[in-house]
Every structure is written in structure tokens, then in C-alpha cells.
Motif scaffolding. Structure first.
Motif, PDB file in Angstrom:
ATOM      1  N   VAL A 192     -51.205 -40.224 -24.287  1.00 51.32           N
ATOM      2  CA  VAL A 192     -51.976 -38.994 -24.082  1.00 51.32           C
ATOM      3  C   VAL A 192     -51.875 -38.138 -25.337  1.00 51.32           C
ATOM      4  O   VAL A 192     -50.828 -38.099 -25.988  1.00 51.32           O
ATOM      5  CB  VAL A 192     -51.447 -38.228 -22.847  1.00 51.32           C
ATOM      6  CG1 VAL A 192     -52.084 -36.850 -22.734  1.00 51.32           C
ATOM      7  CG2 VAL A 192     -51.705 -39.039 -21.580  1.00 51.32           C
ATOM      8  N   VAL A 203     -51.891 -31.724 -23.966  1.00 51.65           N
ATOM      9  CA  VAL A 203     -50.759 -31.347 -23.119  1.00 51.65           C
ATOM     10  C   VAL A 203     -50.343 -29.904 -23.391  1.00 51.65           C
ATOM     11  O   VAL A 203     -50.127 -29.114 -22.467  1.00 51.65           O
ATOM     12  CB  VAL A 203     -49.567 -32.306 -23.331  1.00 51.65           C
ATOM     13  CG1 VAL A 203     -48.378 -31.889 -22.466  1.00 51.65           C
ATOM     14  CG2 VAL A 203     -49.979 -33.743 -23.007  1.00 51.65           C
ATOM     15  N   PRO A 216     -50.964 -35.191 -27.376  1.00 52.94           N
ATOM     16  CA  PRO A 216     -50.046 -34.077 -27.104  1.00 52.94           C
ATOM     17  C   PRO A 216     -50.710 -32.710 -27.241  1.00 52.94           C
ATOM     18  O   PRO A 216     -50.270 -31.739 -26.630  1.00 52.94           O
ATOM     19  CB  PRO A 216     -48.944 -34.262 -28.157  1.00 52.94           C
ATOM     20  CG  PRO A 216     -49.559 -35.080 -29.234  1.00 52.94           C
ATOM     21  CD  PRO A 216     -50.530 -35.989 -28.536  1.00 52.94           C
ATOM     22  N   SER A 269     -45.846 -37.837 -24.155  1.00 52.04           N
ATOM     23  CA  SER A 269     -47.242 -38.124 -24.483  1.00 52.04           C
ATOM     24  C   SER A 269     -47.390 -39.476 -25.165  1.00 52.04           C
ATOM     25  O   SER A 269     -48.314 -40.247 -24.853  1.00 52.04           O
ATOM     26  CB  SER A 269     -47.801 -37.027 -25.393  1.00 52.04           C
ATOM     27  OG  SER A 269     -47.781 -35.775 -24.767  1.00 52.04           O
ATOM     28  N   ARG A 279     -53.600 -38.381 -18.170  1.00 54.40           N
ATOM     29  CA  ARG A 279     -53.773 -39.834 -18.298  1.00 54.40           C
ATOM     30  C   ARG A 279     -54.697 -40.350 -17.217  1.00 54.40           C
ATOM     31  O   ARG A 279     -55.599 -41.166 -17.476  1.00 54.40           O
ATOM     32  CB  ARG A 279     -52.419 -40.521 -18.223  1.00 54.40           C
ATOM     33  CG  ARG A 279     -52.479 -42.053 -18.286  1.00 54.40           C
ATOM     34  CD  ARG A 279     -51.078 -42.641 -18.290  1.00 54.40           C
ATOM     35  NE  ARG A 279     -51.098 -44.097 -18.322  1.00 54.40           N
ATOM     36  CZ  ARG A 279     -51.110 -44.871 -17.237  1.00 54.40           C
ATOM     37  NH1 ARG A 279     -51.104 -44.309 -16.044  1.00 54.40           N
ATOM     38  NH2 ARG A 279     -51.125 -46.185 -17.354  1.00 54.40           N
ATOM     39  N   VAL A 281     -48.883 -34.679 -18.143  1.00 57.64           N
ATOM     40  CA  VAL A 281     -49.220 -35.904 -18.876  1.00 57.64           C
ATOM     41  C   VAL A 281     -49.861 -36.925 -17.938  1.00 57.64           C
ATOM     42  O   VAL A 281     -50.876 -37.553 -18.278  1.00 57.64           O
ATOM     43  CB  VAL A 281     -47.968 -36.484 -19.558  1.00 57.64           C
ATOM     44  CG1 VAL A 281     -48.226 -37.916 -20.032  1.00 57.64           C
ATOM     45  CG2 VAL A 281     -47.554 -35.612 -20.737  1.00 57.64           C
ATOM     46  N   VAL A 325     -42.677 -33.012 -25.221  1.00 55.16           N
ATOM     47  CA  VAL A 325     -44.108 -33.309 -25.137  1.00 55.16           C
ATOM     48  C   VAL A 325     -44.462 -34.520 -25.990  1.00 55.16           C
ATOM     49  O   VAL A 325     -45.198 -35.417 -25.547  1.00 55.16           O
ATOM     50  CB  VAL A 325     -44.933 -32.076 -25.574  1.00 55.16           C
ATOM     51  CG1 VAL A 325     -46.410 -32.451 -25.729  1.00 55.16           C
ATOM     52  CG2 VAL A 325     -44.783 -30.950 -24.560  1.00 55.16           C
TER      53      VAL A 325
END
Length: 350
Positions: free
Chosen positions: A302, A307, A304, A297, A332, A328, A293
Motif C-alpha cells: 500500500v 495511509v 504509505p 505499508s 488494500r 492499511v 507506517v
């Protein structure tokens, strides 16, 4: 045998592999195995973090093959028993045959907490091979105590000589553990296992709760070396259990020496309960996802934490690592769309 005695199962050389992207080398593995053996640790588990046959691009290629890891640990441990771990789907009966040939004394067959039926063939093979077989349920917070008890009863039916639960995401609080171990105890007459993770800082308390509820095989890793925020810290677990009246038979000074060696030789730094680990534990996401992740990410910009919460909402489990990329990209794209759309109509731009 003392009914209060707890058998310590040490997966430092298996679960710890998650923390270093499965890159332990032969000298590191040999050194820790010898130190654990000298301390009288009863069972030492070794392998890729996801178990036999799991070394792959999807979850990470190990530096050493299963054969190399097993043979190295077997040679380094004249006294302690050697354990292996396998998830059906990653590993096969052929992998079990190799582990047995290398002298594995104990093999754990793991399955998602509602899918114990996937273990029947492999537990049966181990039973016929004369190897001690354990059945363990992953992501056990995703099932009720009653369902876990039913699944553990099936594991025993298939040939497991000990059964238990893994807190794969570090999501439990002590009352959760007590409820589950108590329910399992009513359904089986074999030793019960508990394996804790420390994402919410509860691994030690949860392990003690498991012992108090009747679990007699408790997992711990040197310095907590393991996935996510790490596992129950072995060199703390043993003296705590001893003080509470649960003897382990382990030499404390030698265990502390093994833990010092592990910190010095196996890990860049001991695991910590960092911000991402906390979110992972709250979301109930497999601790082994952490590095995947963070990597994906960071590449796509992004958060995390978002996520992890989305992975938890979708109840993603080990083996579904490919969904991390999908999530992800969705997050995004949502962020990009909001930025491009600007503020809602009728609001002033600052």
C-alpha cells in the motif's frame, strides 16, 4: 535573570529513539550525555521515545530499561540537569517514582492537546516530590490557540512550573506558532515551551517564532535526531538564537563536538525531509508513526502516503498505532476491489 535568556532543553536521547526504533545502547547514551554536559546544555532528556513505561510491542521495545537509561545518564552528567518524559497511560506514578529515585531534575507530563485533565495526578505527585514539573500538549495543531491557552492554564493549576506545545507532526508554519504562544502567554505566568519537528522544513523558523513570541524553553536535538523528519537542529538553533539576542549560555565549540559525536555514534544518518515526512506533516500525523507506517505499508503493498492522509483525516494520535493496520488493510481491500471490478461498464479495455 536576563528576560531574553532561552533555556535549551535537549531531547536527543528521548525523541531520537524514535529514529532508531528505541535501540540506543548504554555506551551511546553515556557518550552523548557526557558531551552535552561538557557543552553546558542545561537540560538533557532521556528515555524511550514515547516516554517512561512505554517500551512495548505496540510502539517498540527499547534495548535498555528506563532504569538503565536514567542511571547511565545521571552518572554521565555532573552538571546538566536530567529530564524524563511521561504520557499518562503509558507511564504511571510508579514510573515517576523510579525517575525521581534516579535523580531526574525535570519531568515532563504530556497529554493530547485537549486532555490536560489527564495530567492532574502526575503533576501533583511531582510538585509534592519537589521535582520541576512541566506540562506539554501533544499534537497541538489540532486545537485552536484559545483552547491551547485554556489547557495550559489547567496544567499550571495542576502544578506545572512550565507549559507548552509540541508540534508533534511538524505541521506548523511560523504564524501558527506565534498565534499559539501569544495566546498562551496571556493565560499563564510561567515559562512557555516549544518543541518543533521538521516535516515541512519549518522547525528552525518555528522555534525562532516561538522565542520571539515569548517562549523561553526551546527544544532542540543534535543533528535534528528525532521522529519523522527530525527535530529542530540544536547546534544550529543555539547560534541563531544567540545572534538574535536570546542568550543560551552554551559553549558553541563543545556543542558542535557533541553534534559531531551524535552523528557518528547515534544515528545511521541525520534525519532528512523526505517525501513521506512531507506528507506526514501536511496530514498532521504524529511523526513517531513513520516507521510503523512504512513497515506495514510495504508488507501489504500500500502507498504509505495514502495511509498518512487517511490517518490525518481520522485525526489518529499517539497511542492509536493499532489503527495503522486497520487503515492499511482497508486501503488494500479497496485497491484489490477496484482491480477486480475492472473498468466501469461501457468503457473499453486498453
Amino acid at each position: 535573570m536576563d528576560p531574553q535568556r532561552v533555556l535549551i532543553h535537549d531531547p536527543t536521547l528521548r525523541d531520537g529513539h524514535h529514529a532508531v526504533r528505541h535501540q540506543l545502547d548504554r555506551d551511546q547514551i553515556r557518550g552523548y550525555a557526557a558531551a552535552a554536559d561538557a557543552a553546558g546544555v542545561p537540560v538533557v532528556e532521556v528515555g524511550h521515545g514515547n516516554g517512561l513505561g512505554a517500551s512495548s510491542l505496540q510502539v517498540g521495545r527499547a534495548k535498555l530499561s528506563d532504569d538503565e537509561m536514567l542511571s547511565t545518564v545521571r552518572e554521565a552528567m555532573p552538571n546538566s540537569r536530567m529530564a524524563a518524559f511521561m504520557l499518562p497511560g503509558w507511564g504511571t506514578t510508579a514510573d515517576l517514582q523510579k525517575a525521581v529515585a534516579h535523580g531526574a531534575d525535570v519531568v515532563r507530563i504530556a497529554a493530547h492537546c485537549t486532555e490536560s485533565n489527564l495530567t492532574e495526578r502526575h503533576l501533583g505527585f511531582l510538585r509534592d516530590a519537589g521535582v520541576e514539573a512541566h506540562g506539554v500538549l501533544l499534537m497541538s495543531h489540532m486545537a485552536t490557540p484559545e483552547r491551547l491557552a485554556e489547557e495550559c492554564a489547567l496544567l499550571v493549576k495542576y502544578g506545572a512550573q512550565a507549559v507548552g506545545i509540541l508540534d508533534s507532526s511538524g505541521h506548523y508554519l511560523p504564524p501558527d506558532v506565534t498565534q499559539r504562544i501569544t495566546a498562551i502567554a496571556e493565560a499563564v505566568d510561567v515559562p512557555m515551551i516549544f518543541h518543533g519537528h521538521n516535516n515541512l522544513g519549518m522547525a528552525m523558523a518555528n522555534s525562532v517564532a516561538a522565542a520571539q513570541a515569548g517562549a523561553r524553553i526551546i527544544d532542540g536535538c543534535a543533528r535534528g535526531f528525532g521522529a519523522g523528519a527530525g527535530n529542530t537542529q540544536l547546534e544550529v538553533l543555539v547560534p541563531v538564537l544567540e545572534r538574535m539576542g536570546f542568550p543560551t549560555g552554551i559553549d558553541l565549540y563543545a556543542l558542535l563536538d557533541a553534534a559531531d559525536l551524535a552523528e557518528r555514534e547515534l544515528m545511521p544518518a541525520p534525519p532528512t525531509v523526505d517525501s513521506v515526512s512531507i506528507v506526514s506533516g501536511l496530514a498532521g500525523v504524529f511523526s513517531g508513526f513513520k516507521n510503523h507506517v512504512l513497515d506495514i505499508s510495504a508488507h501489504w503493498g500500500v502507498d504509505p502516503r495514502d495511509v498518512f492522509f487517511e490517518l490525518g483525516r481520522r485525526q489518529v494520535v499517539a497511542g492509536q498505532e493499532d489503527l495503522i493496520v486497520d487503515i492499511v488493510m482497508e486501503l488494500r481491500n479497496d485497491t484489490t476491489k477496484r482491480e477486480n471490478d475492472g473498468p466501469p461498464r461501457g468503457t473499453a479495455r486498453s
